[in-house]
Design a protein around this motif. Sequence first.
Motif, PDB file in Angstrom:
ATOM      1  N   ARG A  44      44.520  37.929  38.648  1.00 15.88           N
ATOM      2  CA  ARG A  44      45.958  38.039  38.908  1.00 15.88           C
ATOM      3  C   ARG A  44      46.561  39.288  38.276  1.00 15.88           C
ATOM      4  NH1 ARG A  44      50.866  37.219  36.770  1.00 15.88           N
ATOM      5  NH2 ARG A  44      52.480  36.189  38.009  1.00 15.88           N
ATOM      6  N   TYR A  45      46.208  39.584  37.004  1.00 13.98           N
ATOM      7  CA  TYR A  45      46.798  40.722  36.286  1.00 13.98           C
ATOM      8  C   TYR A  45      46.487  42.029  37.006  1.00 13.98           C
ATOM      9  CZ  TYR A  45      47.806  44.095  32.596  1.00 13.98           C
ATOM     10  OH  TYR A  45      48.289  45.166  31.888  1.00 13.98           O
ATOM     11  N   ASP A  46      45.197  42.245  37.359  1.00 13.38           N
ATOM     12  CA  ASP A  46      44.817  43.488  38.029  1.00 13.38           C
ATOM     13  C   ASP A  46      45.502  43.616  39.380  1.00 13.38           C
ATOM     14  OD1 ASP A  46      43.162  44.271  35.954  1.00 13.38           O
ATOM     15  OD2 ASP A  46      41.384  43.320  36.810  1.00 13.38           O
ATOM     16  N   VAL A  47      45.564  42.513  40.129  1.00 10.32           N
ATOM     17  CA  VAL A  47      46.212  42.546  41.441  1.00 10.32           C
ATOM     18  C   VAL A  47      47.697  42.864  41.289  1.00 10.32           C
ATOM     19  CG1 VAL A  47      46.832  41.169  43.474  1.00 10.32           C
ATOM     20  CG2 VAL A  47      44.543  40.956  42.467  1.00 10.32           C
ATOM     21  N   TYR A  48      48.339  42.206  40.322  1.00 14.70           N
ATOM     22  CA  TYR A  48      49.765  42.451  40.095  1.00 14.70           C
ATOM     23  C   TYR A  48      50.030  43.916  39.763  1.00 14.70           C
ATOM     24  CZ  TYR A  48      54.374  42.409  37.981  1.00 14.70           C
ATOM     25  OH  TYR A  48      55.689  42.699  37.684  1.00 14.70           O
ATOM     26  N   GLN A  49      49.231  44.498  38.883  1.00 12.77           N
ATOM     27  CA  GLN A  49      49.473  45.875  38.457  1.00 12.77           C
ATOM     28  C   GLN A  49      49.339  46.854  39.613  1.00 12.77           C
ATOM     29  OE1 GLN A  49      50.805  46.772  35.770  1.00 12.77           O
ATOM     30  NE2 GLN A  49      50.675  44.821  34.689  1.00 12.77           N
ATOM     31  N   MET A  50      48.387  46.644  40.510  1.00  8.63           N
ATOM     32  CA  MET A  50      48.244  47.555  41.653  1.00  8.63           C
ATOM     33  C   MET A  50      49.430  47.410  42.613  1.00  8.63           C
ATOM     34  SD  MET A  50      45.626  49.368  40.997  1.00  8.63           S
ATOM     35  CE  MET A  50      46.131  49.163  39.280  1.00  8.63           C
TER      36      MET A  50
END
Length: 482
Positions: free
Chosen positions: A13-19
Amino acid sequence: MKININLNNMAYRYDVYQMFNIYYLMDDIVFNKPENNEDKIYHISICDNSIDIKGPKINTEYYYDKIIGYNNFIKKSLFMYLKEETGQEHPWGTLIGIRPSKIAYDLMKKGFSENDVIEHFSKVYVASEEKARLCMEVARNEATFINEDENCISIYIGMPFCPTRCAYCSFASNPIGSSKKLVEPYLNALIKEINAISDYIDKRGLRIETVYFGGGTPTSISNEEFYSLMNIIHNRFIEGRNIREFTVECGRPDSITIHKLRTMKEFNVDRISINPQTMNDETLRVIGRGHKAQLVKDIFKEARSLGFDNINMDIIVGLQGEGLEEINYTCKEIKKLSPDSVTVHGLSIKRASKIHENIVLNKRYYVPEQKELLEMYSTTKVLSEELEMIPYYMYRQKNMLGNMENIGYTIKGKECIYNIEMIEEKQTIIALGADAISKVVFLEENRIERFGNLKDVLQYTERIETLIEKKIELLDTLYNKL
């Protein structure tokens, strides 16, 4: 607009959110919510060897590239997909909240050639050649200043008061007018911390390389209070120590008086900041500053007349209501003053700021298109070239308009050594004052331990003895080994 992401594996979730946050900074990004016709909906399925992305316009599947590692593969795939879908250009690629020059510095120390570094930035982070070269230039300029002697430290002192609180600010910066009762107890607690840390430095035989007095606004207190505090700082950290640099980040011109400038000269301050952020009067009013651009010019000229020959000025790109025309005007006015260094910040939408509050409340907020933001940054780069400055330190933050960088330009020989040491994290920095974060660097173990003082001024003053004790305990874990 709401960006609704249906994600099969919330571990990412964190990586997806940041992109997605790079491309949709001003929008509400949610996960696995009931679909609404007004939402922009994406379906993302992450598997062992691939990621499948379905969106409003295109559907794409990417396959795992083991050379760059799995997390970088996830971020790179999402970045490339969103670049194709939106048509936006973000030259830093997937790099988020990282010290990018530190990556270049470490690669170059390992013997990577320039072409190798450029290829690494492109293949792993999808960063442009221009940004990779900028990182290498900064790293080379920093290299002669980085001090890896564990017995050599820097000191940071924080003043958590300002004349007013700017709309973009998220720091500990209490408006001085409504916080006068807190000032005297705070200064007493800070002096107690200064004395304790000075004694510790002497006991351990440590050397101080730089002292940086920041904030908030150090010059927001009265002339008398400022003189008294500067006298103590000088006696405990400067006199007889042969330090390389003493900076006071005066910042707000409406807090600087002739008396305070003379005080700084008396106590051997060799670098100051006078920070306009913008030279447009209307913007100054909108962001909550109680002065006009003319005051910046007046104070700058007073400082020059008193002999200050190392003056920094800050600019913020992306302030409310500003576009290319406004940043051009700011750069033109700053060029006339000819400071010794210029620090360019991209506006970061911090949760604790008034700007973020306005966005949440759906108040009108003008945001330049990505193309215009890139042109605005280019304008500041042109200013640095016209002033014959080099880029000497940089860092990046999350939630920055345009997903760009904060970068310091300087005339060669006027670099802020503290800024370099703070960003590259090769030197222990002992930080004093409310919300000040000390970083203890264990070079042999390649790790950093942090200790943060309490942000609330009242709590800091009430618990100062405990804070000093805990900070010294952390410092002992390093210096007992040496």
